[in-house]
Motif scaffolding. Structure first.
Motif, PDB file in Angstrom:
ATOM      1  N   GLY A 132      32.368  39.930  49.253  1.00 49.61           N
ATOM      2  CA  GLY A 132      33.243  40.747  48.420  1.00 49.61           C
ATOM      3  C   GLY A 132      34.084  39.906  47.487  1.00 49.61           C
ATOM      4  N   LEU A 133      34.587  38.762  47.982  1.00 44.46           N
ATOM      5  CA  LEU A 133      35.390  37.870  47.151  1.00 44.46           C
ATOM      6  C   LEU A 133      34.551  37.290  46.021  1.00 44.46           C
ATOM      7  N   VAL A 134      33.330  36.860  46.335  1.00 44.79           N
ATOM      8  CA  VAL A 134      32.447  36.278  45.321  1.00 44.79           C
ATOM      9  C   VAL A 134      32.093  37.306  44.246  1.00 44.79           C
ATOM     10  N   VAL A 135      31.721  38.501  44.662  1.00 45.95           N
ATOM     11  CA  VAL A 135      31.331  39.537  43.694  1.00 45.95           C
ATOM     12  C   VAL A 135      32.523  39.958  42.842  1.00 45.95           C
ATOM     13  N   CYS A 136      33.696  40.058  43.445  1.00 45.32           N
ATOM     14  CA  CYS A 136      34.900  40.422  42.687  1.00 45.32           C
ATOM     15  C   CYS A 136      35.207  39.372  41.629  1.00 45.32           C
ATOM     16  N   ALA A 137      35.090  38.081  41.995  1.00 44.10           N
ATOM     17  CA  ALA A 137      35.341  37.004  41.032  1.00 44.10           C
ATOM     18  C   ALA A 137      34.332  37.044  39.892  1.00 44.10           C
ATOM     19  N   ALA A 138      33.067  37.325  40.217  1.00 42.12           N
ATOM     20  CA  ALA A 138      32.060  37.436  39.165  1.00 42.12           C
ATOM     21  C   ALA A 138      32.381  38.601  38.227  1.00 42.12           C
ATOM     22  N   GLY A 139      32.828  39.720  38.783  1.00 42.51           N
ATOM     23  CA  GLY A 139      33.205  40.859  37.958  1.00 42.51           C
ATOM     24  C   GLY A 139      34.356  40.546  37.021  1.00 42.51           C
ATOM     25  N   VAL A 140      35.344  39.814  37.529  1.00 38.73           N
ATOM     26  CA  VAL A 140      36.469  39.416  36.684  1.00 38.73           C
ATOM     27  C   VAL A 140      35.987  38.541  35.541  1.00 38.73           C
ATOM     28  N   TRP A 141      35.055  37.618  35.846  1.00 37.81           N
ATOM     29  CA  TRP A 141      34.515  36.761  34.782  1.00 37.81           C
ATOM     30  C   TRP A 141      33.805  37.597  33.719  1.00 37.81           C
ATOM     31  N   TRP A 142      32.943  38.520  34.123  1.00 40.34           N
ATOM     32  CA  TRP A 142      32.234  39.362  33.148  1.00 40.34           C
ATOM     33  C   TRP A 142      33.227  40.174  32.322  1.00 40.34           C
ATOM     34  N   PHE A 143      34.300  40.636  32.946  1.00 40.76           N
ATOM     35  CA  PHE A 143      35.311  41.415  32.233  1.00 40.76           C
ATOM     36  C   PHE A 143      36.013  40.574  31.173  1.00 40.76           C
ATOM     37  N   LEU A 144      36.318  39.316  31.497  1.00 42.55           N
ATOM     38  CA  LEU A 144      37.042  38.461  30.567  1.00 42.55           C
ATOM     39  C   LEU A 144      36.153  37.872  29.474  1.00 42.55           C
ATOM     40  N   ALA A 145      34.918  37.511  29.841  1.00 49.33           N
ATOM     41  CA  ALA A 145      34.082  36.724  28.937  1.00 49.33           C
ATOM     42  C   ALA A 145      33.155  37.566  28.059  1.00 49.33           C
ATOM     43  N   HIS A 146      33.134  38.883  28.236  1.00 51.47           N
ATOM     44  CA  HIS A 146      32.205  39.724  27.471  1.00 51.47           C
ATOM     45  C   HIS A 146      32.924  40.946  26.916  1.00 51.47           C
ATOM     46  N   ARG A 147      32.199  41.656  26.062  1.00 51.29           N
ATOM     47  CA  ARG A 147      32.720  42.892  25.493  1.00 51.29           C
ATOM     48  C   ARG A 147      31.749  44.039  25.798  1.00 51.29           C
ATOM     49  N   GLY A 148      32.167  45.241  25.423  1.00 52.63           N
ATOM     50  CA  GLY A 148      31.286  46.392  25.503  1.00 52.63           C
ATOM     51  C   GLY A 148      30.888  46.753  26.916  1.00 52.63           C
ATOM     52  N   ALA A 149      29.576  47.028  27.091  1.00 60.19           N
ATOM     53  CA  ALA A 149      29.077  47.510  28.368  1.00 60.19           C
ATOM     54  C   ALA A 149      29.231  46.477  29.480  1.00 60.19           C
ATOM     55  N   VAL A 150      29.061  45.200  29.135  1.00 54.57           N
ATOM     56  CA  VAL A 150      29.192  44.150  30.158  1.00 54.57           C
ATOM     57  C   VAL A 150      30.635  44.067  30.649  1.00 54.57           C
ATOM     58  N   ARG A 151      31.590  44.208  29.744  1.00 53.15           N
ATOM     59  CA  ARG A 151      32.999  44.195  30.165  1.00 53.15           C
ATOM     60  C   ARG A 151      33.289  45.383  31.074  1.00 53.15           C
ATOM     61  N   LEU A 152      32.799  46.548  30.714  1.00 51.04           N
ATOM     62  CA  LEU A 152      33.006  47.727  31.554  1.00 51.04           C
ATOM     63  C   LEU A 152      32.373  47.526  32.929  1.00 51.04           C
ATOM     64  N   LEU A 153      31.152  46.964  32.949  1.00 46.49           N
ATOM     65  CA  LEU A 153      30.489  46.686  34.224  1.00 46.49           C
ATOM     66  C   LEU A 153      31.305  45.702  35.051  1.00 46.49           C
ATOM     67  N   GLY A 154      31.837  44.676  34.408  1.00 42.51           N
ATOM     68  CA  GLY A 154      32.650  43.694  35.121  1.00 42.51           C
ATOM     69  C   GLY A 154      33.869  44.325  35.758  1.00 42.51           C
ATOM     70  N   ALA A 155      34.540  45.216  35.024  1.00 39.82           N
ATOM     71  CA  ALA A 155      35.718  45.893  35.573  1.00 39.82           C
ATOM     72  C   ALA A 155      35.339  46.731  36.786  1.00 39.82           C
ATOM     73  N   LEU A 156      34.219  47.449  36.680  1.00 44.99           N
ATOM     74  CA  LEU A 156      33.781  48.285  37.797  1.00 44.99           C
ATOM     75  C   LEU A 156      33.433  47.432  39.014  1.00 44.99           C
ATOM     76  N   VAL A 157      32.742  46.311  38.795  1.00 45.25           N
ATOM     77  CA  VAL A 157      32.360  45.432  39.900  1.00 45.25           C
ATOM     78  C   VAL A 157      33.597  44.820  40.556  1.00 45.25           C
ATOM     79  N   ALA A 158      34.576  44.383  39.721  1.00 40.97           N
ATOM     80  CA  ALA A 158      35.774  43.753  40.265  1.00 40.97           C
ATOM     81  C   ALA A 158      36.572  44.703  41.153  1.00 40.97           C
ATOM     82  N   VAL A 159      36.559  45.989  40.812  1.00 44.08           N
ATOM     83  CA  VAL A 159      37.266  46.981  41.625  1.00 44.08           C
ATOM     84  C   VAL A 159      36.410  47.434  42.804  1.00 44.08           C
TER      85      VAL A 159
END
Length: 491
Positions: A56-83
């Motif tokens: 859970g910690l690893v996946v949450c950190a990956a989601g935060v990275w996708w949220f910060l480093a991308h835009r659009g659909a990938v950012r939205l996916l990152g936010a959903l994964v982090a939560v």
């Protein structure tokens, strides 16, 4: 046996030593207890608790990275994964009846860490900044910014109170930017025997440099927004008027003063991602929005800026961010606005470097913390920073706006960020939160004991920061062996 916290070994005194040893033993028992709980619960899902928590910690950190480093659909996916990652772990624990085991593990480990910190703090208190007797100033000169901290100067009646104590006060005009260093020098020429500032840390640093130049005491009034400098001096940040008590009942601290490219700093100098973001004029009104808009370009976009540094004799390459501090913070929490400097006279710069290129490295940082390869934490006497840009021009070359500031702290015209008219390379630098640009190589050094700071004798903010947990030293303490105290560390 004891020393001043700069080296050697230390054994605590009888009262404090007994308490420290007891706390250390409780910490060891609690840590062992968490392992026992895990072993005993392996057949009942204990291993699932551990693996699910790490995953859970690893996946949450990956989601935060996708949220910060991308835009659009990938950012939205990152936010959903982090939560979703931590929520999913908790649902799994509840569904499979593992929550009791998980809760017991968390409680055991929390008890172990809390007792470990308390034990190390009691056994080897961090050396605080030394204080000296001070005489009452006869001709104090104070500069006050009425807009700083949302109008704290007016709200707390600082001008009237300072003048009642015999100080001469100059209130800055928000509509007419002033050269505060020049005002301070004029005051010295007129016979001022103390300089002080009620304002932000950037203004504090400029006037502090003048005080250090003339070997005069300097008064810090915590009327800024965050007041990091005042916090590490132990001053009352909730009521800046209490800082004026130093004029009648004060003591003096001899602290270090940082220098970056000829400009003084009292807290930190930032290079890289944060420095790029604060250059934008919209940052002041929308910090989070501006950061999220720029972050993809700064982290993984075309032409990203990377920093190289020489830390004394050690090379550090391709960093995304560098933070250089006037004395070291006790933990990397300074990145999120936390962290404390327990002393301001150690004579060393704190250095924090970050390099995270993808989701895997973000996960490694989340799991391993300060042991991660993406995080460098050290100290130095001298740091030299240069910059490389991969590909085409960096993101700050495209739209700097008109908020540029030169190394003297005065506003300059906008323009391209990559080079000045002479062709020399410039990089963004944030000095005590102020957005500047400096020509590379940018050199950071420290002037040990250069600044005399007058503080109230009674300071409510003086606290012992929580030490870093070192289990080897903790075992030494628990089982009666002398506890080593390397220079520059606090446990």
């Amino acid at each position: 046996m004891s020393q001043d916290g700069r080296g050697g070994t230390r054994t605590a005194g009888s009262g404090g030593g007994a308490a420290a040893r007891l706390l250390a033993r409780i910490a060891v028992l609690a840590a062992v207890g968490s392992l026992v709980v895990l072993v005993l619960a392996i057949g009942d899902g204990g291993l699932v608790v551990l693996l699910a928590g790490l995953l859970g910690l690893v996946v949450c950190a990956a989601g935060v990275w996708w949220f910060l480093a991308h835009r659009g659909a990938v950012r939205l996916l990152g936010a959903l994964v982090a939560v979703a990652a931590p929520v999913g772990v908790m649902v799994l624990y509840a569904h499979d009846g593992l929550w009791r085991t998980a809760l017991l593990l968390v409680l055991c480990w929390a008890l172990a860490v809390a007792c470990a910190r308390a034990a190390l703090r009691r056994a080897r208190p961090r050396r605080k900044t030394r204080s000296f007797p001070a005489s009452r100033p006869r001709s104090a000169f104070l500069i006050m910014n009425p807009k700083s901290g949302g109008g704290k100067v007016g709200r707390f009646g600082l001008v009237d109170r300072a003048e009642a104590l015999g100080a001469r006060v100059t209130v800055l005009d928000p509509d007419a930017p002033a050269d505060v260093a020049a005002l301070a020098r004029e005051a010295v020429a007129d016979g001022a025997d103390l300089l002080g500032v009620a304002g932000g840390d950037g203004t504090q640093a400029l006037v502090a440099a003048v005080a250090a130049e003339h070997d005069l005491p300097f008064l810090v009034i915590s009327a800024g927004t965050r007041n990091h400098f005042a916090m590490d001096l132990g001053l009352d940040r909730s009521d800046p008027s209490r800082c004026l008590d130093a004029l009648t009942d004060g003591e003096e601290l001899r602290i270090d003063l940082g220098d970056v490219g000829g400009r003084p700093f009292v807290n930190t100098v930032s290079f890289g991602v944060y420095a790029d973001v604060v250059q934008r004029p919209e940052y002041r009104d929308d910090k989070a929005g501006t950061a999220l808009t720029l972050m993809p370009d700064l982290l993984v976009g075309e032409g990203v800026r990377r920093l190289d540094a020489r830390i004394d004799d050690t090379a550090l390459t391709s960093q995304q961010a560098l933070l250089i501090s006037n004395n070291a913070y006790t933990s990397p929490d300074v990145l999120s606005g936390g962290g404390r400097r327990p002393s301001l006279d150690d004579g060393e710069l704190g250095v924090l470097g970050i390099r995270v290129e993808g989701a895997a490295e973000a996960a490694d940082l989340a799991v391993r913390g300060s042991q991660s390869t993406g995080l460098t934490v050290t100290t130095a006497r001298r740091v030299e920073v240069t910059s490389t840009v991969t590909g085409d021009a960096g993101p700050d070359d495209t739209a700097r706006g008109d908020s540029g500031t030169d190394a003297s702290g005065t506003s300059g015209p906008g323009g391209a960020a990559g080079a000045d008219v002479s062709g020399t390379d410039e990089i963004p630098v944030a000095v005590d939160g102020e957005a500047l640009r400096m020509t590379t190589p940018v050199v950071c050094t420290l002037r040990p004991g250069a600044l005399r700071v007058l503080v109230p004798r009674h300071r409510p903010g003086v606290v012992a920061p929580a030490p870093r947990v070192d289990w080897r030293r903790l075992f030494d303490l628990a089982f009666g062996r002398p506890v080593p105290s390397p220079r520059g560390q606090d446990g």
